[in-house]
Scaffold this motif. Sequence first.
Motif, PDB file in Angstrom:
ATOM      1  N   GLU A 138       0.814  -1.219   0.000  1.00  0.00           N
ATOM      2  CA  GLU A 138       0.000   0.000   0.000  1.00  0.00           C
ATOM      3  C   GLU A 138       0.848   1.271   0.000  1.00  0.00           C
ATOM      4  N   VAL A 139       2.079   1.173   0.504  1.00  0.00           N
ATOM      5  CA  VAL A 139       2.974   2.321   0.627  1.00  0.00           C
ATOM      6  C   VAL A 139       4.278   1.995  -0.100  1.00  0.00           C
ATOM      7  N   ARG A 140       4.805   2.987  -0.784  1.00  0.00           N
ATOM      8  CA  ARG A 140       6.026   2.807  -1.569  1.00  0.00           C
ATOM      9  C   ARG A 140       7.177   2.321  -0.702  1.00  0.00           C
ATOM     10  N   PRO A 141       8.131   1.613  -1.298  1.00  0.00           N
ATOM     11  CA  PRO A 141       9.312   1.183  -0.554  1.00  0.00           C
ATOM     12  C   PRO A 141      10.135   2.397  -0.114  1.00  0.00           C
ATOM     13  N   GLY A 142      10.932   2.213   0.883  1.00  0.00           N
ATOM     14  CA  GLY A 142      11.799   3.267   1.407  1.00  0.00           C
ATOM     15  C   GLY A 142      11.851   3.196   2.913  1.00  0.00           C
ATOM     16  N   ASP A 143      12.717   3.977   3.482  1.00  0.00           N
ATOM     17  CA  ASP A 143      12.869   4.013   4.926  1.00  0.00           C
ATOM     18  C   ASP A 143      11.576   4.545   5.551  1.00  0.00           C
ATOM     19  N   PRO A 144      10.910   3.749   6.409  1.00  0.00           N
ATOM     20  CA  PRO A 144       9.657   4.214   7.023  1.00  0.00           C
ATOM     21  C   PRO A 144       9.797   5.548   7.751  1.00  0.00           C
ATOM     22  N   PHE A 145      10.959   5.792   8.380  1.00  0.00           N
ATOM     23  CA  PHE A 145      11.164   7.068   9.075  1.00  0.00           C
ATOM     24  C   PHE A 145      11.139   8.224   8.080  1.00  0.00           C
ATOM     25  N   ASP A 146      11.809   8.055   6.940  1.00  0.00           N
ATOM     26  CA  ASP A 146      11.830   9.112   5.935  1.00  0.00           C
ATOM     27  C   ASP A 146      10.435   9.386   5.389  1.00  0.00           C
ATOM     28  N   LEU A 147       9.651   8.332   5.173  1.00  0.00           N
ATOM     29  CA  LEU A 147       8.278   8.517   4.676  1.00  0.00           C
ATOM     30  C   LEU A 147       7.417   9.224   5.721  1.00  0.00           C
ATOM     31  N   MET A 148       7.559   8.822   6.982  1.00  0.00           N
ATOM     32  CA  MET A 148       6.803   9.477   8.052  1.00  0.00           C
ATOM     33  C   MET A 148       7.173  10.958   8.119  1.00  0.00           C
ATOM     34  N   THR A 149       8.465  11.262   8.059  1.00  0.00           N
ATOM     35  CA  THR A 149       8.931  12.644   8.120  1.00  0.00           C
ATOM     36  C   THR A 149       8.388  13.459   6.954  1.00  0.00           C
ATOM     37  N   LEU A 150       8.367  12.878   5.769  1.00  0.00           N
ATOM     38  CA  LEU A 150       7.837  13.565   4.587  1.00  0.00           C
ATOM     39  C   LEU A 150       6.359  13.896   4.761  1.00  0.00           C
ATOM     40  N   VAL A 151       5.591  12.931   5.239  1.00  0.00           N
ATOM     41  CA  VAL A 151       4.154  13.152   5.429  1.00  0.00           C
ATOM     42  C   VAL A 151       3.907  14.236   6.481  1.00  0.00           C
ATOM     43  N   ILE A 152       4.652  14.195   7.582  1.00  0.00           N
ATOM     44  CA  ILE A 152       4.485  15.212   8.618  1.00  0.00           C
ATOM     45  C   ILE A 152       4.833  16.590   8.065  1.00  0.00           C
ATOM     46  N   ALA A 153       5.941  16.676   7.329  1.00  0.00           N
ATOM     47  CA  ALA A 153       6.342  17.969   6.750  1.00  0.00           C
ATOM     48  C   ALA A 153       5.281  18.491   5.788  1.00  0.00           C
ATOM     49  N   MET A 154       4.721  17.620   4.966  1.00  0.00           N
ATOM     50  CA  MET A 154       3.677  18.046   4.035  1.00  0.00           C
ATOM     51  C   MET A 154       2.438  18.511   4.789  1.00  0.00           C
ATOM     52  N   SER A 155       2.126  17.853   5.903  1.00  0.00           N
ATOM     53  CA  SER A 155       0.930  18.227   6.676  1.00  0.00           C
ATOM     54  C   SER A 155       1.085  19.602   7.323  1.00  0.00           C
ATOM     55  N   MET A 156       2.317  20.082   7.470  1.00  0.00           N
ATOM     56  CA  MET A 156       2.572  21.379   8.102  1.00  0.00           C
ATOM     57  C   MET A 156       2.645  22.528   7.102  1.00  0.00           C
ATOM     58  N   ALA A 157       2.358  22.274   5.844  1.00  0.00           N
ATOM     59  CA  ALA A 157       2.531  23.301   4.810  1.00  0.00           C
ATOM     60  C   ALA A 157       1.813  24.610   5.145  1.00  0.00           C
ATOM     61  N   TRP A 158       0.660  24.542   5.770  1.00  0.00           N
ATOM     62  CA  TRP A 158      -0.090  25.753   6.106  1.00  0.00           C
ATOM     63  C   TRP A 158      -0.253  25.885   7.616  1.00  0.00           C
ATOM     64  N   SER A 159       0.684  25.325   8.371  1.00  0.00           N
ATOM     65  CA  SER A 159       0.592  25.359   9.824  1.00  0.00           C
ATOM     66  C   SER A 159       0.854  26.781  10.333  1.00  0.00           C
ATOM     67  N   PRO A 160       0.617  27.016  11.611  1.00  0.00           N
ATOM     68  CA  PRO A 160       0.809  28.353  12.185  1.00  0.00           C
ATOM     69  C   PRO A 160       2.239  28.887  12.087  1.00  0.00           C
ATOM     70  N   VAL A 161       3.212  28.040  11.803  1.00  0.00           N
ATOM     71  CA  VAL A 161       4.592  28.517  11.685  1.00  0.00           C
ATOM     72  C   VAL A 161       5.169  28.239  10.296  1.00  0.00           C
ATOM     73  N   SER A 162       4.308  28.075   9.327  1.00  0.00           N
ATOM     74  CA  SER A 162       4.775  27.827   7.963  1.00  0.00           C
ATOM     75  C   SER A 162       5.647  28.973   7.478  1.00  0.00           C
ATOM     76  N   ASN A 163       6.675  28.631   6.728  1.00  0.00           N
ATOM     77  CA  ASN A 163       7.541  29.657   6.148  1.00  0.00           C
ATOM     78  C   ASN A 163       6.889  30.354   4.965  1.00  0.00           C
ATOM     79  N   VAL A 164       5.791  29.819   4.489  1.00  0.00           N
ATOM     80  CA  VAL A 164       5.134  30.362   3.300  1.00  0.00           C
ATOM     81  C   VAL A 164       3.821  31.053   3.641  1.00  0.00           C
ATOM     82  N   TYR A 165       2.943  30.332   4.347  1.00  0.00           N
ATOM     83  CA  TYR A 165       1.611  30.868   4.629  1.00  0.00           C
ATOM     84  C   TYR A 165       1.050  30.154   5.841  1.00  0.00           C
TER      85      TYR A 165
END
Length: 196
Positions: A138-165
Amino acid sequence: MVDKPLTSRGAATRDRIIEVATREFAEHGIAGARIERIVAAARTNKAQLYGYFGSKEGLFDAIFSASLDRIVDAVPISADLADWAVRLYDDYLERPDLVRLATWSRLERRPTGPLLADAEARNDHKLRAIAEAQEAGEVRPGDPFDLMTLVIAMSMAWSPVSNVYAASADEPGEDHDRRRALLRDAVRRAVLIEPS
């Protein structure tokens, strides 16, 4: 921190300290937070605060740890990492304190690894869930920690401390649903394997 059991009155005081200190640290950071403001707003004294937490840093660590526990309970991981990302995004808007506390910790303590010493144990169940989803195809191969980190980072794109918005739960705006859909689609494309 004192390990003896608290009376109901002591537990209420400790809870008030945590509630007030969470706001104080989220707003002012570790260096800028003031114990005097915390004890005044929590209707207690320094001796009691230090008796419960040992130090200002001990208080921050207790608050940050409790915030991480809360988000794990409020937003448990699922094999559908796209859904998990959207639920994280929603929770960051609803309760921005965790993102702010993590940002202050990174800025003021400058850790080069995980934010907390027990991060490996805290993340173990998440990493197992991702590894199991990988084994199920169901999930692409790769280091599970790296995938978790990527998903968390993407979820913060519009968070209260986003560098963009930074969006707000009070006024998420008309773009909120569009952003949720974009996040879900982006995470799905980045980490999930679509069924054939």
